[in-house]
Write a protein that holds these residues in place. Structure first.
Motif, PDB file in Angstrom:
ATOM      1  N   PRO A 127      48.986  54.626  62.858  1.00 38.08           N
ATOM      2  CA  PRO A 127      47.311  53.951  62.834  1.00 38.08           C
ATOM      3  C   PRO A 127      46.847  54.182  61.622  1.00 38.08           C
ATOM      4  O   PRO A 127      47.170  55.029  60.707  1.00 38.08           O
ATOM      5  N   VAL A 128      46.022  52.973  61.119  1.00 35.89           N
ATOM      6  CA  VAL A 128      45.323  53.106  59.692  1.00 35.89           C
ATOM      7  C   VAL A 128      43.894  52.643  59.774  1.00 35.89           C
ATOM      8  O   VAL A 128      43.686  51.738  60.623  1.00 35.89           O
ATOM      9  N   ILE A 129      43.320  52.909  58.760  1.00 34.66           N
ATOM     10  CA  ILE A 129      41.928  52.289  58.672  1.00 34.66           C
ATOM     11  C   ILE A 129      42.178  51.679  57.281  1.00 34.66           C
ATOM     12  O   ILE A 129      42.482  52.453  56.152  1.00 34.66           O
ATOM     13  N   GLU A 130      41.800  50.537  56.880  1.00 31.71           N
ATOM     14  CA  GLU A 130      41.540  49.750  55.792  1.00 31.71           C
ATOM     15  C   GLU A 130      40.096  49.937  55.266  1.00 31.71           C
ATOM     16  O   GLU A 130      39.293  49.402  56.246  1.00 31.71           O
ATOM     17  N   ILE A 131      39.544  50.268  54.377  1.00 29.30           N
ATOM     18  CA  ILE A 131      38.247  50.114  53.773  1.00 29.30           C
ATOM     19  C   ILE A 131      38.385  48.748  52.971  1.00 29.30           C
ATOM     20  O   ILE A 131      39.283  48.783  51.817  1.00 29.30           O
ATOM     21  N   SER A 132      37.697  47.957  53.209  1.00 25.82           N
ATOM     22  CA  SER A 132      37.791  46.607  52.556  1.00 25.82           C
ATOM     23  C   SER A 132      36.596  46.351  51.541  1.00 25.82           C
ATOM     24  O   SER A 132      35.607  47.229  51.785  1.00 25.82           O
ATOM     25  N   ASP A 133      36.926  46.171  50.434  1.00 27.92           N
ATOM     26  CA  ASP A 133      35.990  45.855  49.334  1.00 27.92           C
ATOM     27  C   ASP A 133      36.147  44.640  48.399  1.00 27.92           C
ATOM     28  O   ASP A 133      37.011  43.968  48.948  1.00 27.92           O
ATOM     29  N   THR A 134      35.306  44.759  47.416  1.00 34.05           N
ATOM     30  CA  THR A 134      35.432  43.337  46.499  1.00 34.05           C
ATOM     31  C   THR A 134      35.077  43.849  45.204  1.00 34.05           C
ATOM     32  O   THR A 134      34.197  44.614  45.003  1.00 34.05           O
ATOM     33  N   ARG A 135      35.742  43.060  44.399  1.00 37.02           N
ATOM     34  CA  ARG A 135      35.169  43.089  42.961  1.00 37.02           C
ATOM     35  C   ARG A 135      34.043  42.012  42.519  1.00 37.02           C
ATOM     36  O   ARG A 135      33.661  41.894  41.529  1.00 37.02           O
ATOM     37  N   PHE A 136      33.643  41.352  43.457  1.00 40.77           N
ATOM     38  CA  PHE A 136      32.889  40.187  43.266  1.00 40.77           C
ATOM     39  C   PHE A 136      31.240  40.501  43.898  1.00 40.77           C
ATOM     40  O   PHE A 136      31.271  41.466  44.777  1.00 40.77           O
ATOM     41  N   GLN A 142      34.294  33.720  47.400  1.00 40.55           N
ATOM     42  CA  GLN A 142      35.300  33.167  46.693  1.00 40.55           C
ATOM     43  C   GLN A 142      36.190  32.039  47.107  1.00 40.55           C
ATOM     44  O   GLN A 142      36.600  32.146  48.388  1.00 40.55           O
ATOM     45  N   ASP A 143      36.908  31.225  46.265  1.00 32.85           N
ATOM     46  CA  ASP A 143      37.964  30.522  46.749  1.00 32.85           C
ATOM     47  C   ASP A 143      39.308  31.280  47.486  1.00 32.85           C
ATOM     48  O   ASP A 143      39.227  32.695  47.031  1.00 32.85           O
ATOM     49  N   ARG A 144      40.038  30.780  48.012  1.00 30.34           N
ATOM     50  CA  ARG A 144      41.307  31.572  48.479  1.00 30.34           C
ATOM     51  C   ARG A 144      42.117  32.201  47.487  1.00 30.34           C
ATOM     52  O   ARG A 144      42.515  33.472  47.518  1.00 30.34           O
ATOM     53  N   PHE A 145      42.412  31.235  46.341  1.00 32.21           N
ATOM     54  CA  PHE A 145      43.091  31.752  45.218  1.00 32.21           C
ATOM     55  C   PHE A 145      42.584  33.181  44.573  1.00 32.21           C
ATOM     56  O   PHE A 145      43.043  34.208  44.417  1.00 32.21           O
ATOM     57  N   SER A 146      41.316  33.153  44.486  1.00 36.69           N
ATOM     58  CA  SER A 146      40.483  34.322  43.899  1.00 36.69           C
ATOM     59  C   SER A 146      40.560  35.665  44.754  1.00 36.69           C
ATOM     60  O   SER A 146      40.739  36.605  44.406  1.00 36.69           O
ATOM     61  N   HIS A 147      40.234  35.179  45.961  1.00 42.20           N
ATOM     62  CA  HIS A 147      40.245  36.274  47.101  1.00 42.20           C
ATOM     63  C   HIS A 147      41.861  37.003  47.075  1.00 42.20           C
ATOM     64  O   HIS A 147      41.827  38.242  47.041  1.00 42.20           O
ATOM     65  N   VAL A 148      42.608  35.889  46.991  1.00 44.91           N
ATOM     66  CA  VAL A 148      44.456  36.859  47.036  1.00 44.91           C
ATOM     67  C   VAL A 148      44.404  37.337  45.802  1.00 44.91           C
ATOM     68  O   VAL A 148      44.982  38.651  45.724  1.00 44.91           O
ATOM     69  N   ALA A 149      43.884  36.976  44.539  1.00 44.17           N
ATOM     70  CA  ALA A 149      44.312  37.669  43.156  1.00 44.17           C
ATOM     71  C   ALA A 149      43.355  39.216  43.343  1.00 44.17           C
ATOM     72  O   ALA A 149      43.937  40.091  42.681  1.00 44.17           O
ATOM     73  N   ASP A 150      42.206  39.353  44.055  1.00 49.62           N
ATOM     74  CA  ASP A 150      41.310  40.414  44.145  1.00 49.62           C
ATOM     75  C   ASP A 150      41.916  41.486  45.214  1.00 49.62           C
ATOM     76  O   ASP A 150      41.300  41.996  46.097  1.00 49.62           O
ATOM     77  N   GLN A 151      43.272  41.323  45.503  1.00 51.20           N
ATOM     78  CA  GLN A 151      43.987  42.142  46.594  1.00 51.20           C
ATOM     79  C   GLN A 151      43.482  42.143  47.915  1.00 51.20           C
ATOM     80  O   GLN A 151      43.648  42.705  48.674  1.00 51.20           O
ATOM     81  N   LEU A 152      43.128  40.881  48.044  1.00 49.60           N
ATOM     82  CA  LEU A 152      42.851  40.292  49.631  1.00 49.60           C
ATOM     83  C   LEU A 152      41.674  41.454  49.915  1.00 49.60           C
ATOM     84  O   LEU A 152      41.712  42.000  51.260  1.00 49.60           O
ATOM     85  N   ASN A 153      40.646  41.730  49.072  1.00 50.64           N
ATOM     86  CA  ASN A 153      39.713  42.711  49.466  1.00 50.64           C
ATOM     87  C   ASN A 153      39.950  44.130  49.825  1.00 50.64           C
ATOM     88  O   ASN A 153      39.381  44.515  50.562  1.00 50.64           O
ATOM     89  N   HIS A 154      40.985  44.504  49.133  1.00 53.27           N
ATOM     90  CA  HIS A 154      41.443  45.867  49.439  1.00 53.27           C
ATOM     91  C   HIS A 154      40.463  46.901  48.831  1.00 53.27           C
ATOM     92  O   HIS A 154      40.237  46.857  47.340  1.00 53.27           O
ATOM     93  N   GLY A 155      40.341  47.936  49.556  1.00 52.44           N
ATOM     94  CA  GLY A 155      39.462  49.061  48.676  1.00 52.44           C
ATOM     95  C   GLY A 155      40.325  50.358  48.731  1.00 52.44           C
ATOM     96  O   GLY A 155      40.460  50.823  47.865  1.00 52.44           O
TER      97      GLY A 155
END
Length: 256
Positions: A127-136, A142-155
């Protein structure tokens, strides 16, 4: 004066946003990724600064959709029960997920891995918890490519103790209860829009992780939200219970 290539410019902007906590309205037009290849190249540059890879996230919006992935650094991977500084984050989106830990390497090779080879390389389910975050500045802006570049919203990723008899777990009908400050935020059965997570892991081994040197033994792979995202403010205590797999907890901000 040295002029940076677009991939280096984009990675530098994302890293500076993290360090200075000055969030980006978007990546500059001149270095915005134009393809998934650009996105993963930017991810690689960012990860080279954040530290070694300890985990991966992989997901897809539908069972028949092409997955996307992000490498996760040791610096943002934690064990259950950890107190995590709120200052690490811009936004705090909490998601419960199912993850697998590999017991064998799956390095890049000329032919694809077969499903039975992947199954043999999985050591445990968690079991895991991901904290989602963004640098935007704004979430989902954002567009999909920028979203992927930003680690798919990983925190951050918080990993609970798992079980080695992972084949006995029916993940597509698994119950998950997500709690925030002692109150149930979500209670679902199944819930992962990608369907069978093993399809995601096989794609990751054969496609997604290749530019990063493949998958290593000990790596945790989380397979997408089963509860959806719940935004919280710090300090907060978060917990996910997955009957038959285990539980995972974390405190964000001061321990209260």
């Amino acid at each position: 004066m040295m002029v940076l290539e677009p991939v280096d410019q984009a990675a530098s902007a994302l890293l500076q946003a993290r360090r200075a906590r000055r969030w980006l309205p978007s990546l500059p037009e001149a270095c915005r990724p134009r393809s998934l290849r650009d996105s993963y190249a930017i991810q690689g540059k960012v990860l080279a600064e954040l530290g070694p890879i300890a985990a991966w996230k992989v997901g897809a919006p539908r069972p028949d959709a092409e997955p996307a992935c992000a490498a996760i650094a040791t610096a943002t991977t934690f064990e259950s029960g950890t107190v995590i500084p709120a200052a690490m984050f811009h936004m705090l989106g909490i998601e419960a997920e199912i993850a697998y830990r590999l017991s064998s390497d799956l390095p890049p090779r000329d032919r694809d891995y077969e499903p039975d080879e992947l199954i043999a390389a999985i050591g445990s389910i968690h079991p895991v918890i991901e904290i989602s975050d963004t640098r935007f500045v704004e979430w989902a802006s954002q567009d999909r490519f920028s979203h992927v570049a930003d680690q798919l919203n990983h925190g951050a990723l918080i990993v609970g103790e798992g079980r080695s008899d992972w084949c006995d777990v029916a993940v597509t009908s698994q119950e998950t209860i997500l709690s925030i400050n002692g109150e149930t935020s979500a209670a679902v059965v199944g819930g992962n829009p990608a369907g069978d997570p093993l399809r995601l892991l096989l794609w990751l081994a054969n496609v997604g992780a290749r530019p990063f040197g493949g998958l290593r033994a000990g790596t945790v792979v989380t397979t997408g939200s089963v509860t959806g995202v719940a935004f919280v403010t710090a300090p907060a205590k978060v917990a996910a219970r997955l009957p038959g797999i285990g539980s995972v907890t974390a405190t964000i901000g001061e321990d209260r």
